[in-house]
Write a protein that holds these residues in place. Structure first.
Motif, PDB file in Angstrom:
ATOM      1  N   ALA A   9      33.616  55.107  50.771  1.00 38.45           N
ATOM      2  CA  ALA A   9      33.246  53.777  51.239  1.00 38.45           C
ATOM      3  C   ALA A   9      34.347  53.169  52.097  1.00 38.45           C
ATOM      4  CB  ALA A   9      32.930  52.879  50.054  1.00 38.45           C
ATOM      5  N   GLU A  10      35.605  53.381  51.704  1.00 37.56           N
ATOM      6  CA  GLU A  10      36.728  52.840  52.468  1.00 37.56           C
ATOM      7  C   GLU A  10      36.812  53.495  53.837  1.00 37.56           C
ATOM      8  OE1 GLU A  10      40.473  52.512  54.282  1.00 37.56           O
ATOM      9  OE2 GLU A  10      39.822  54.396  53.329  1.00 37.56           O
ATOM     10  N   LEU A  11      36.681  54.827  53.869  1.00 36.77           N
ATOM     11  CA  LEU A  11      36.728  55.531  55.148  1.00 36.77           C
ATOM     12  C   LEU A  11      35.549  55.121  56.027  1.00 36.77           C
ATOM     13  CD1 LEU A  11      37.613  59.200  55.845  1.00 36.77           C
ATOM     14  CD2 LEU A  11      35.457  58.307  56.706  1.00 36.77           C
ATOM     15  N   ALA A  12      34.362  55.006  55.425  1.00 39.85           N
ATOM     16  CA  ALA A  12      33.162  54.669  56.188  1.00 39.85           C
ATOM     17  C   ALA A  12      33.299  53.320  56.872  1.00 39.85           C
ATOM     18  CB  ALA A  12      31.943  54.674  55.266  1.00 39.85           C
ATOM     19  N   LYS A  13      33.887  52.365  56.167  1.00 41.51           N
ATOM     20  CA  LYS A  13      34.054  51.032  56.745  1.00 41.51           C
ATOM     21  C   LYS A  13      35.143  51.036  57.819  1.00 41.51           C
ATOM     22  CE  LYS A  13      34.657  46.202  55.365  1.00 41.51           C
ATOM     23  NZ  LYS A  13      34.801  45.274  54.204  1.00 41.51           N
ATOM     24  N   GLY A  35      27.717  51.847  61.749  1.00 47.07           N
ATOM     25  CA  GLY A  35      28.598  51.646  62.886  1.00 47.07           C
ATOM     26  C   GLY A  35      28.442  52.747  63.912  1.00 47.07           C
ATOM     27  N   PRO A  36      29.321  52.757  64.928  1.00 46.33           N
ATOM     28  CA  PRO A  36      29.180  53.754  66.006  1.00 46.33           C
ATOM     29  C   PRO A  36      29.161  55.192  65.515  1.00 46.33           C
ATOM     30  CG  PRO A  36      30.751  52.045  66.622  1.00 46.33           C
ATOM     31  CD  PRO A  36      30.414  51.800  65.186  1.00 46.33           C
ATOM     32  N   GLN A  37      30.046  55.533  64.569  1.00 47.32           N
ATOM     33  CA  GLN A  37      30.057  56.907  64.064  1.00 47.32           C
ATOM     34  C   GLN A  37      28.826  57.180  63.204  1.00 47.32           C
ATOM     35  OE1 GLN A  37      32.261  59.042  65.109  1.00 47.32           O
ATOM     36  NE2 GLN A  37      33.654  57.581  66.088  1.00 47.32           N
ATOM     37  N   GLY A  38      28.494  56.237  62.331  1.00 46.25           N
ATOM     38  CA  GLY A  38      27.363  56.437  61.429  1.00 46.25           C
ATOM     39  C   GLY A  38      26.037  56.512  62.148  1.00 46.25           C
ATOM     40  N   ALA A  39      25.855  55.648  63.160  1.00 52.49           N
ATOM     41  CA  ALA A  39      24.603  55.669  63.913  1.00 52.49           C
ATOM     42  C   ALA A  39      24.435  57.004  64.631  1.00 52.49           C
ATOM     43  CB  ALA A  39      24.569  54.511  64.909  1.00 52.49           C
ATOM     44  N   ALA A  40      25.546  57.537  65.150  1.00 57.19           N
ATOM     45  CA  ALA A  40      25.469  58.826  65.842  1.00 57.19           C
ATOM     46  C   ALA A  40      25.176  59.960  64.863  1.00 57.19           C
ATOM     47  CB  ALA A  40      26.774  59.091  66.591  1.00 57.19           C
ATOM     48  N   LEU A  41      25.846  59.946  63.704  1.00 57.01           N
ATOM     49  CA  LEU A  41      25.592  60.971  62.684  1.00 57.01           C
ATOM     50  C   LEU A  41      24.145  60.901  62.215  1.00 57.01           C
ATOM     51  CD1 LEU A  41      26.314  63.124  60.597  1.00 57.01           C
ATOM     52  CD2 LEU A  41      27.351  61.326  59.195  1.00 57.01           C
ATOM     53  N   LYS A  42      23.666  59.699  61.952  1.00 58.09           N
ATOM     54  CA  LYS A  42      22.292  59.512  61.478  1.00 58.09           C
ATOM     55  C   LYS A  42      21.291  59.997  62.526  1.00 58.09           C
ATOM     56  CE  LYS A  42      19.385  55.782  59.608  1.00 58.09           C
ATOM     57  NZ  LYS A  42      18.484  55.478  60.749  1.00 58.09           N
ATOM     58  N   ALA A  43      21.545  59.689  63.795  1.00 54.59           N
ATOM     59  CA  ALA A  43      20.646  60.144  64.857  1.00 54.59           C
ATOM     60  C   ALA A  43      20.637  61.668  64.944  1.00 54.59           C
ATOM     61  CB  ALA A  43      21.065  59.540  66.191  1.00 54.59           C
ATOM     62  N   ALA A 454      31.685  66.578  53.006  1.00 52.45           N
ATOM     63  CA  ALA A 454      32.605  66.955  54.080  1.00 52.45           C
ATOM     64  C   ALA A 454      34.001  66.374  53.880  1.00 52.45           C
ATOM     65  CB  ALA A 454      32.052  66.492  55.426  1.00 52.45           C
ATOM     66  N   TYR A 455      34.153  65.435  52.941  1.00 51.12           N
ATOM     67  CA  TYR A 455      35.437  64.743  52.755  1.00 51.12           C
ATOM     68  C   TYR A 455      36.482  65.703  52.172  1.00 51.12           C
ATOM     69  CZ  TYR A 455      38.720  61.037  51.443  1.00 51.12           C
ATOM     70  OH  TYR A 455      39.827  60.240  51.322  1.00 51.12           O
ATOM     71  N   ASN A 456      37.617  65.800  52.854  1.00 45.34           N
ATOM     72  CA  ASN A 456      38.691  66.686  52.413  1.00 45.34           C
ATOM     73  C   ASN A 456      40.049  66.023  52.643  1.00 45.34           C
ATOM     74  OD1 ASN A 456      37.560  69.587  51.781  1.00 45.34           O
ATOM     75  ND2 ASN A 456      36.474  68.901  53.617  1.00 45.34           N
ATOM     76  N   GLU A 457      41.027  66.446  51.870  1.00 45.44           N
ATOM     77  CA  GLU A 457      42.408  66.025  52.061  1.00 45.44           C
ATOM     78  C   GLU A 457      43.307  67.248  51.971  1.00 45.44           C
ATOM     79  OE1 GLU A 457      43.370  63.047  49.207  1.00 45.44           O
ATOM     80  OE2 GLU A 457      42.091  61.498  50.116  1.00 45.44           O
ATOM     81  N   ASP A 458      44.348  67.297  52.833  1.00 49.30           N
ATOM     82  CA  ASP A 458      45.347  68.346  52.732  1.00 49.30           C
ATOM     83  C   ASP A 458      46.687  67.784  53.209  1.00 49.30           C
ATOM     84  OD1 ASP A 458      45.142  68.249  55.470  1.00 49.30           O
ATOM     85  OD2 ASP A 458      44.337  70.272  55.722  1.00 49.30           O
ATOM     86  N   GLU A 459      47.687  68.628  53.310  1.00 44.69           N
ATOM     87  CA  GLU A 459      49.021  68.223  53.734  1.00 44.69           C
ATOM     88  C   GLU A 459      49.327  68.841  55.092  1.00 44.69           C
ATOM     89  OE1 GLU A 459      51.312  66.225  52.235  1.00 44.69           O
ATOM     90  OE2 GLU A 459      49.925  65.745  50.598  1.00 44.69           O
ATOM     91  N   VAL A 460      49.730  68.013  56.044  1.00 46.24           N
ATOM     92  CA  VAL A 460      50.166  68.462  57.356  1.00 46.24           C
ATOM     93  C   VAL A 460      51.444  67.708  57.707  1.00 46.24           C
ATOM     94  CG1 VAL A 460      49.633  68.567  59.823  1.00 46.24           C
ATOM     95  CG2 VAL A 460      47.828  69.018  58.140  1.00 46.24           C
ATOM     96  N   ASP A 461      52.493  68.444  58.023  1.00 41.26           N
ATOM     97  CA  ASP A 461      53.782  67.832  58.363  1.00 41.26           C
ATOM     98  C   ASP A 461      54.234  66.853  57.285  1.00 41.26           C
ATOM     99  OD1 ASP A 461      53.736  69.270  60.710  1.00 41.26           O
ATOM    100  OD2 ASP A 461      52.898  67.620  61.893  1.00 41.26           O
ATOM    101  N   ASP A 462      54.067  67.277  56.026  1.00 47.59           N
ATOM    102  CA  ASP A 462      54.480  66.481  54.868  1.00 47.59           C
ATOM    103  C   ASP A 462      53.732  65.158  54.740  1.00 47.59           C
ATOM    104  OD1 ASP A 462      56.394  68.395  54.144  1.00 47.59           O
ATOM    105  OD2 ASP A 462      57.855  67.539  55.544  1.00 47.59           O
ATOM    106  N   GLU A 463      52.571  65.057  55.396  1.00 47.55           N
ATOM    107  CA  GLU A 463      51.732  63.871  55.269  1.00 47.55           C
ATOM    108  C   GLU A 463      50.344  64.291  54.796  1.00 47.55           C
ATOM    109  OE1 GLU A 463      51.501  61.686  58.869  1.00 47.55           O
ATOM    110  OE2 GLU A 463      53.630  61.136  58.913  1.00 47.55           O
ATOM    111  N   THR A 464      49.720  63.378  54.051  1.00 46.96           N
ATOM    112  CA  THR A 464      48.348  63.633  53.626  1.00 46.96           C
ATOM    113  C   THR A 464      47.411  63.432  54.805  1.00 46.96           C
ATOM    114  OG1 THR A 464      48.791  62.936  51.359  1.00 46.96           O
ATOM    115  CG2 THR A 464      46.491  62.941  52.068  1.00 46.96           C
ATOM    116  N   ARG A 465      46.617  64.454  55.062  1.00 45.14           N
ATOM    117  CA  ARG A 465      45.626  64.378  56.134  1.00 45.14           C
ATOM    118  C   ARG A 465      44.237  64.274  55.516  1.00 45.14           C
ATOM    119  NH1 ARG A 465      42.777  68.690  60.030  1.00 45.14           N
ATOM    120  NH2 ARG A 465      42.944  69.998  58.162  1.00 45.14           N
ATOM    121  N   THR A 466      43.467  63.296  55.963  1.00 40.47           N
ATOM    122  CA  THR A 466      42.071  63.174  55.563  1.00 40.47           C
ATOM    123  C   THR A 466      41.208  63.662  56.714  1.00 40.47           C
ATOM    124  OG1 THR A 466      42.505  61.268  54.142  1.00 40.47           O
ATOM    125  CG2 THR A 466      40.239  61.584  54.880  1.00 40.47           C
TER     126      THR A 466
END
Length: 596
Positions: A9-13, A35-43, A454-466
């Motif tokens: 929900a946080e990412l979606a907003k 929103g712009p991303q959601g409308a495109a995904l839904k379409a 599809a939601y994933n998290e990993d580590e890149v350059d010692d930072e959490t990547r979503t």
């Protein structure tokens, strides 16, 4: 919501997928803006559904009104039976779904299938309390609440209407017209994608249960005695089933099988249901649904509509809960028969016999010289009632008199005046009411499932990547294009030219030159863009053709491609004709520490 649901929900907003509607005015529960991303995904989900269930199946698509007059829903049964279980808190006045309170606070599953009185007793037995204020609900009545949104058509209130609670009725009521486009020949299917409205008692789980949502529905009209699906085309599709028999068993387990085996064993009771289950399994997998978090659950007897011979739900697991994302029901001739009883039109199809048949038919030839003087202006109606009775119940003419109903009054006619007789006729066919198989998909819930899976998290350059590992089939944006640095005009100009070229080639493209290249990659990863194209000096200053780097979202790997081949190679990867591994094998892989 908790855990996965809160993060989503946080990412979606934040990234423009979806958020509560009209928040500037305090919002209204159960309504969301994509929103712009959601409308495109839904379409993209809608387009993929249309391609698979309309175009590839050779079906018709219509777009019916979202508001229909009251008689439509009287005929369909929605006015009398489209209800949920409501319990109101005596302390704060909030209304809640009683069955949901039981499912959320007890081991009870599928409380919706239980009788109203039993749900009321269970609320008391389990000391269920109001989730809003903690008030005691044990002594409160559980009542039925109709979910229809009512409105008026035109000025005043003389023509009541309702916002449709499903898209299906728009197909059923237009059947007399649509069958003409199908040349009155079965089988044929009619699809519709559109908005539906339900005045939910307690909307919840973000876009999973809302008051306005999008459905994609197919009504497959068949002759039950003649029409069979092409089951062989999906017979080998592997599915995870949760039959009603296993749900009743304390140690019940999933059945891992194929569609063909499930139909042969009677686990799936109808071949048409099996056919659409098989198609749906493959379609969801193509979209990117995690098949380890996906199943088909059979409706229990208490859940199934009285007219449904069999019904299965496609369900996805999100945040520990199973949510219905599609339903597959064999509806028989219920819908068309109900509309035939209430409407002034023909909801049948003429079925031609292989050879003409000689049959006996009861007919009447009323003596109007007698009926006219006796019944006056009603004489024609009496004659019509006699004809209908002869067709329906010839035995009614066995006595000396026969009685019919006209305008709510009984009229008695001498049998010899009715002119009743049995004739032998040769007929070439008969009118039948088609049966209906209905695959019904929740588009919003499919979008939610895709994002959650599809939601994933990993580590890149010692930072959490979503990142969202969305399939290219549905990802809102196909490609992100950047200049490596934004203060070199040559790189910026070339990046903008590539954007124009890719858009002309049919790709959905975003252009980003803000911040470091690593941050730009992160932004695209988080919205699920499958590939990023970067224009750098190395690619423009060599002796050979100009090149760019192409980065794959999930792995962060990069490969250098000629600009002239970029569109063709990206298209091949998007369509599945090749893979990113294939590009790496064919071109030069790139090793970089620039925020890959």
């Amino acid at each position: 919501m908790s855990g996965e649901g809160e993060r989503l929900a946080e990412l979606a907003k934040r990234r423009g997928y979806f958020f509560g509607a009209t928040e500037a005015y305090g919002g209204a529960a159960g309504f969301y803006t994509f929103g712009p991303q959601g409308a495109a995904l839904k379409a993209n989900v809608e387009d993929a559904w249309r391609d698979r269930f309309t175009v590839r199946e050779g079906n018709f698509e219509i777009e019916a009104p979202t508001i229909m007059p009251e008689p439509v829903f009287e005929a369909s049964g929605h006015l009398d039976g489209f209800d949920d279980m409501l319990v109101a808190c005596p302390d704060c006045g909030e209304s809640h779904r009683a069955d949901h309170l039981l499912e959320d606070n007890t081991p009870i599953e599928d409380a919706e299938s239980l009788p109203l009185a039993e749900v009321e007793d269970l609320v008391a037995d389990h000391d269920i309390r109001c989730p809003t204020c903690g008030g005691d609900l044990a002594d409160e009545a559980v009542t039925q609440f109709n979910l229809m949104f009512e409105t008026n058509i035109g000025p005043g209130s003389s023509t009541p209407g309702y916002l449709r609670p499903e898209t299906a009725q728009g197909i059923f009521v237009e059947f007399p017209r649509i069958k003409e486009y199908a040349r009155n020949s079965l089988p044929f299917g009619v699809t519709q994608i559109g908005r539906a409205y339900r005045n939910e008692i307690s909307p919840r789980k973000s876009i999973v249960r809302t008051r306005e949502f999008t459905q994609a529905e197919l009504e497959q009209f068949v002759d039950p005695e003649r029409d069979d699906p092409h089951l062989d085309s999906v017979a080998d599709v592997e599915v995870t089933l949760y039959p009603a028999t296993e749900q009743h068993d304390d140690g019940g387990e999933y059945v891992e099988t194929t569609v063909g085996e499930a139909v042969a064993a009677g686990t799936i009771g109808d071949p048409w249901i099996g056919y659409f289950v098989g198609i749906a399994q493959e379609w969801y997998e193509t979209l990117g649904v995690d098949m380890d978090r996906f199943r088909f659950r059979q409706h229990l007897a208490g859940e199934r509509a009285h007219y449904a011979a069999d019904c299965w739900d496609a369900e996805s697991e999100v945040d520990g809960d199973w949510i219905e994302i599609a339903g597959f029901a064999y509806r028989g001739d219920y819908d068309l028969s109900k509309h035939a009883d209430h409407a002034d039109d023909d909801f049948t199809i003429f079925r031609e016999f292989d050879e003409p048949r000689d049959v006996e038919r009861a007919v009447v030839d009323p003596d109007m010289s007698v009926l006219g003087p006796e019944y006056g202006s009603e004489a024609a109606d009496v004659a019509s009632a006699l004809e209908e009775l002869a067709d329906r119940n010839p035995a009614a003419f066995d006595g000396e008199t026969v009685t019919v109903s006209v305008g709510g009054e009984t009229r008695t006619v001498d049998t010899d005046v009715a002119g009743f007789r049995i004739e032998e006729r040769t007929i070439n066919g008969e009118h039948i009411t088609p049966h209906v198989i209905e695959p019904s998909f929740g588009v919003d819930r499919t979008v939610y499932t895709l994002l959650a899976h599809a939601y994933n998290e990993d580590e890149v350059d010692d930072e959490t990547r979503t990142y969202l590992s969305l399939s290219p089939t549905v990802a809102p944006t196909d490609v992100g294009v950047f200049p490596l640095v934004s203060n070199v005009p040559e790189l910026v100009d070339r990046a903008e030219a590539i954007v124009d070229d890719l858009r002309r080639a049919g790709f959905s493209v975003t252009h980003d030159d803000s911040g470091s290249i690593g941050r730009r990659y992160r932004r695209q990863d988080e919205v699920g863009t499958p590939f990023c194209v970067t224009v750098d000096r190395d690619g423009l200053e060599g002796d050979g053709p100009d090149t760019v780097t192409v980065r794959e979202r999930d792995s962060g790997r990069q490969v250098r491609l000629p600009v002239e081949s970029l569109s063709t190679e990206l298209d091949a990867v998007m369509d599945g004709d090749t893979s990113f591994d294939g590009l790496v094998a064919a071109y030069d892989a790139v090793t970089t520490d620039a925020g890959s």
